[in-house]
Write a protein that holds these residues in place. Structure first.
Motif, PDB file in Angstrom:
ATOM      1  N   LEU A   2       0.821  -1.206   0.000  1.00  0.00           N
ATOM      2  CA  LEU A   2       0.000   0.000   0.000  1.00  0.00           C
ATOM      3  C   LEU A   2       0.854   1.254   0.000  1.00  0.00           C
ATOM      4  N   ASN A   3       0.340   2.295  -0.631  1.00  0.00           N
ATOM      5  CA  ASN A   3       0.971   3.610  -0.565  1.00  0.00           C
ATOM      6  C   ASN A   3       0.603   4.282   0.755  1.00  0.00           C
ATOM      7  N   ALA A   4       1.192   5.448   0.998  1.00  0.00           N
ATOM      8  CA  ALA A   4       0.937   6.156   2.260  1.00  0.00           C
ATOM      9  C   ALA A   4      -0.534   6.521   2.439  1.00  0.00           C
ATOM     10  N   ASP A   5      -1.254   6.743   1.341  1.00  0.00           N
ATOM     11  CA  ASP A   5      -2.675   7.111   1.420  1.00  0.00           C
ATOM     12  C   ASP A   5      -3.585   5.878   1.364  1.00  0.00           C
ATOM     13  N   GLU A   6      -2.995   4.701   1.506  1.00  0.00           N
ATOM     14  CA  GLU A   6      -3.702   3.414   1.514  1.00  0.00           C
ATOM     15  C   GLU A   6      -4.305   3.045   0.165  1.00  0.00           C
ATOM     16  N   THR A   7      -3.861   3.704  -0.908  1.00  0.00           N
ATOM     17  CA  THR A   7      -4.155   3.184  -2.238  1.00  0.00           C
ATOM     18  C   THR A   7      -3.194   2.029  -2.500  1.00  0.00           C
ATOM     19  N   MET A   8      -3.576   1.153  -3.412  1.00  0.00           N
ATOM     20  CA  MET A   8      -2.733   0.009  -3.736  1.00  0.00           C
ATOM     21  C   MET A   8      -1.602   0.437  -4.673  1.00  0.00           C
ATOM     22  N   LYS A   9      -0.420  -0.131  -4.466  1.00  0.00           N
ATOM     23  CA  LYS A   9       0.689   0.136  -5.369  1.00  0.00           C
ATOM     24  C   LYS A   9       0.390  -0.444  -6.751  1.00  0.00           C
ATOM     25  N   ASN A  10       1.127   0.007  -7.764  1.00  0.00           N
ATOM     26  CA  ASN A  10       0.854  -0.430  -9.127  1.00  0.00           C
ATOM     27  C   ASN A  10       1.335  -1.864  -9.371  1.00  0.00           C
ATOM     28  N   LYS A  11       0.935  -2.413 -10.504  1.00  0.00           N
ATOM     29  CA  LYS A  11       1.233  -3.817 -10.800  1.00  0.00           C
ATOM     30  C   LYS A  11       2.719  -4.154 -10.757  1.00  0.00           C
ATOM     31  N   PRO A  12       3.598  -3.365 -11.407  1.00  0.00           N
ATOM     32  CA  PRO A  12       5.020  -3.713 -11.358  1.00  0.00           C
ATOM     33  C   PRO A  12       5.577  -3.755  -9.937  1.00  0.00           C
ATOM     34  N   LYS A  13       5.164  -2.806  -9.103  1.00  0.00           N
ATOM     35  CA  LYS A  13       5.643  -2.781  -7.722  1.00  0.00           C
ATOM     36  C   LYS A  13       5.107  -3.973  -6.927  1.00  0.00           C
ATOM     37  N   ILE A  14       3.823  -4.311  -7.136  1.00  0.00           N
ATOM     38  CA  ILE A  14       3.243  -5.473  -6.447  1.00  0.00           C
ATOM     39  C   ILE A  14       3.998  -6.734  -6.839  1.00  0.00           C
ATOM     40  N   LYS A  15       4.234  -6.904  -8.115  1.00  0.00           N
ATOM     41  CA  LYS A  15       4.953  -8.077  -8.621  1.00  0.00           C
ATOM     42  C   LYS A  15       6.341  -8.167  -7.991  1.00  0.00           C
ATOM     43  N   THR A  16       7.029  -7.048  -7.925  1.00  0.00           N
ATOM     44  CA  THR A  16       8.377  -7.017  -7.354  1.00  0.00           C
ATOM     45  C   THR A  16       8.365  -7.386  -5.869  1.00  0.00           C
ATOM     46  N   ILE A  17       7.384  -6.869  -5.150  1.00  0.00           N
ATOM     47  CA  ILE A  17       7.288  -7.148  -3.705  1.00  0.00           C
ATOM     48  C   ILE A  17       7.078  -8.640  -3.462  1.00  0.00           C
ATOM     49  N   PHE A  18       6.175  -9.249  -4.210  1.00  0.00           N
ATOM     50  CA  PHE A  18       5.967 -10.686  -4.069  1.00  0.00           C
ATOM     51  C   PHE A  18       7.252 -11.448  -4.381  1.00  0.00           C
ATOM     52  N   GLU A  19       7.849 -11.155  -5.495  1.00  0.00           N
ATOM     53  CA  GLU A  19       9.021 -11.910  -5.936  1.00  0.00           C
ATOM     54  C   GLU A  19      10.225 -11.685  -5.028  1.00  0.00           C
ATOM     55  N   ASP A  20      10.404 -10.457  -4.538  1.00  0.00           N
ATOM     56  CA  ASP A  20      11.522 -10.168  -3.632  1.00  0.00           C
ATOM     57  C   ASP A  20      11.396 -10.918  -2.310  1.00  0.00           C
ATOM     58  N   ASN A  21      10.185 -11.340  -1.984  1.00  0.00           N
ATOM     59  CA  ASN A  21       9.961 -12.097  -0.751  1.00  0.00           C
ATOM     60  C   ASN A  21       9.834 -13.597  -0.998  1.00  0.00           C
ATOM     61  N   GLY A  22      10.299 -14.022  -2.173  1.00  0.00           N
ATOM     62  CA  GLY A  22      10.399 -15.446  -2.449  1.00  0.00           C
ATOM     63  C   GLY A  22       9.164 -16.117  -2.997  1.00  0.00           C
ATOM     64  N   VAL A  23       8.166 -15.337  -3.425  1.00  0.00           N
ATOM     65  CA  VAL A  23       6.934 -15.916  -3.943  1.00  0.00           C
ATOM     66  C   VAL A  23       7.066 -16.133  -5.450  1.00  0.00           C
ATOM     67  N   ASN A  24       6.761 -17.344  -5.878  1.00  0.00           N
ATOM     68  CA  ASN A  24       6.732 -17.664  -7.308  1.00  0.00           C
ATOM     69  C   ASN A  24       5.301 -17.468  -7.791  1.00  0.00           C
ATOM     70  N   LEU A  25       5.064 -16.425  -8.567  1.00  0.00           N
ATOM     71  CA  LEU A  25       3.712 -16.065  -8.972  1.00  0.00           C
ATOM     72  C   LEU A  25       3.108 -17.012  -9.996  1.00  0.00           C
ATOM     73  N   THR A  26       3.893 -17.956 -10.475  1.00  0.00           N
ATOM     74  CA  THR A  26       3.369 -18.943 -11.428  1.00  0.00           C
ATOM     75  C   THR A  26       2.875 -20.201 -10.725  1.00  0.00           C
ATOM     76  N   LEU A  27       3.079 -20.289  -9.418  1.00  0.00           N
ATOM     77  CA  LEU A  27       2.685 -21.475  -8.656  1.00  0.00           C
ATOM     78  C   LEU A  27       1.534 -21.174  -7.708  1.00  0.00           C
TER      79      LEU A  27
END
Length: 304
Positions: A229-254
């Motif tokens: 989430l951004n500071a105003d509690e809007t959701m971050k954009n798709k590229p940032k969401i994807k990066t956050i998942f992947e940087d924390n070890g999540v394989n988005l294809t599984l």
């Protein structure tokens, strides 16, 4: 409503509330687009239902007083605690099917009604309602990005008028694919079929505390919901969401499943995954249940 008419209505609503040609119901709707719709449609209709879903777990009025004092025009109020029977293991239990069906009918939610949910302070409550509606078969639902605070910050007006809506003929049906039970999670601990995502902050006392009640499900990937989430509690954009998942070890294809303390903040993880085009289930009992029922070898202690 006939299938052809229903599809035409969906396309019509998507043209109003989205900026793409996708036929997928958007996870999020901007305040600008909701305001534009209200300007063109000043009175509530069956086509769109705006729902406030704020609640205070420590209060008895569940924000109904605040709702009455000012809310987004046309919004009706949905109580997240209604139809829920809490237990010590699962304080945020699933609503009972017959009760939630009756409740959604009273809110004027028809099978073809596009629902926009928002919360007064915490976007988590809106995502929980988004998940509940989808869980009980109503997929035409989106979250107002940033909620009421963003609406007010953008200069849009609130209303004290409580709309009257016609009772609907909605029939709820539990979608088993969107939740996991304790038994499902125990089985997954053996098969590892689904990646497990923990939505809680690593420094939470429920994660890294020194009590017997703290810890994580073994092998869980830590994706703190607030990082999405951004500071105003809007959701971050798709590229940032994807990066956050992947940087924390999540394989988005599984396959994956998410949990938190009580099934609330995990809905933000599910919402972020939905932004990426993924539907992932939530372990609704979450750590509150797991810490009380799971054997000790299925509780991983975390040192802060």
């Amino acid at each position: 409503m006939k299938t052809g008419c229903f599809l035409l209505l969906v396309v019509y609503l998507l043209n109003i509330f989205t900026t793409t040609n996708s036929k997928r119901i958007p996870t999020l709707v901007s305040t600008q687009r909701l305001q534009r719709y209200i300007q063109k449609n000043p009175n509530p209709t069956r086509k769109v239902r705006i729902i406030e879903t704020s609640f205070n777990p420590n209060a008895t009025n569940n924000y109904t007083t605040e709702y009455a004092q000012g809310h987004i025009p046309q919004a009706v109020y949905y109580d997240l605690n209604k139809c829920v029977t809490s237990t010590p293991e699962i304080p945020r239990n699933l609503p009972e099917l017959k009760c939630i069906t009756d409740y959604m009918q009273s809110l004027g939610v028809w099978p073809d009604t596009y629902v926009v949910v928002y919360a007064r302070f915490s976007v988590v409550q809106a995502f929980r309602t988004w998940w509940i509606f989808r869980l009980f078969g109503h997929k035409l639902v989106s979250v107002l990005d940033g909620g009421l605070q963003k609406w007010i910050a953008d200069g849009y007006k609130t209303s004290t008028s409580i709309p009257l809506v016609d009772r609907s003929a909605f029939e709820g049906k539990l979608d088993r694919s969107l939740f996991r039970s304790f038994e499902d999670m125990v089985a997954n601990a053996v098969t590892n079929k689904e990646q497990v995502i923990d939505a809680r902050p690593p420094n939470s006392p429920w994660v890294s505390g020194k009590t017997s009640e703290s810890g994580v499900i073994p092998g869980a990937k830590m994706v703190t919901f607030t990082t999405l989430l951004n500071a105003d509690e809007t959701m971050k954009n798709k590229p940032k969401i994807k990066t956050i998942f992947e940087d924390n070890g999540v394989n988005l294809t599984l396959p994956m499943v998410t949990y938190c303390n009580s099934g609330m903040t995990a809905t933000v993880i599910a919402g972020a995954a939905h932004v990426l085009g993924l539907d992932i289930p939530i372990y609704y009992g979450s750590w509150n249940e797991w810490s009380r029922r799971a054997p000790e070898n299925l509780k991983q202690r975390v040192i802060a």
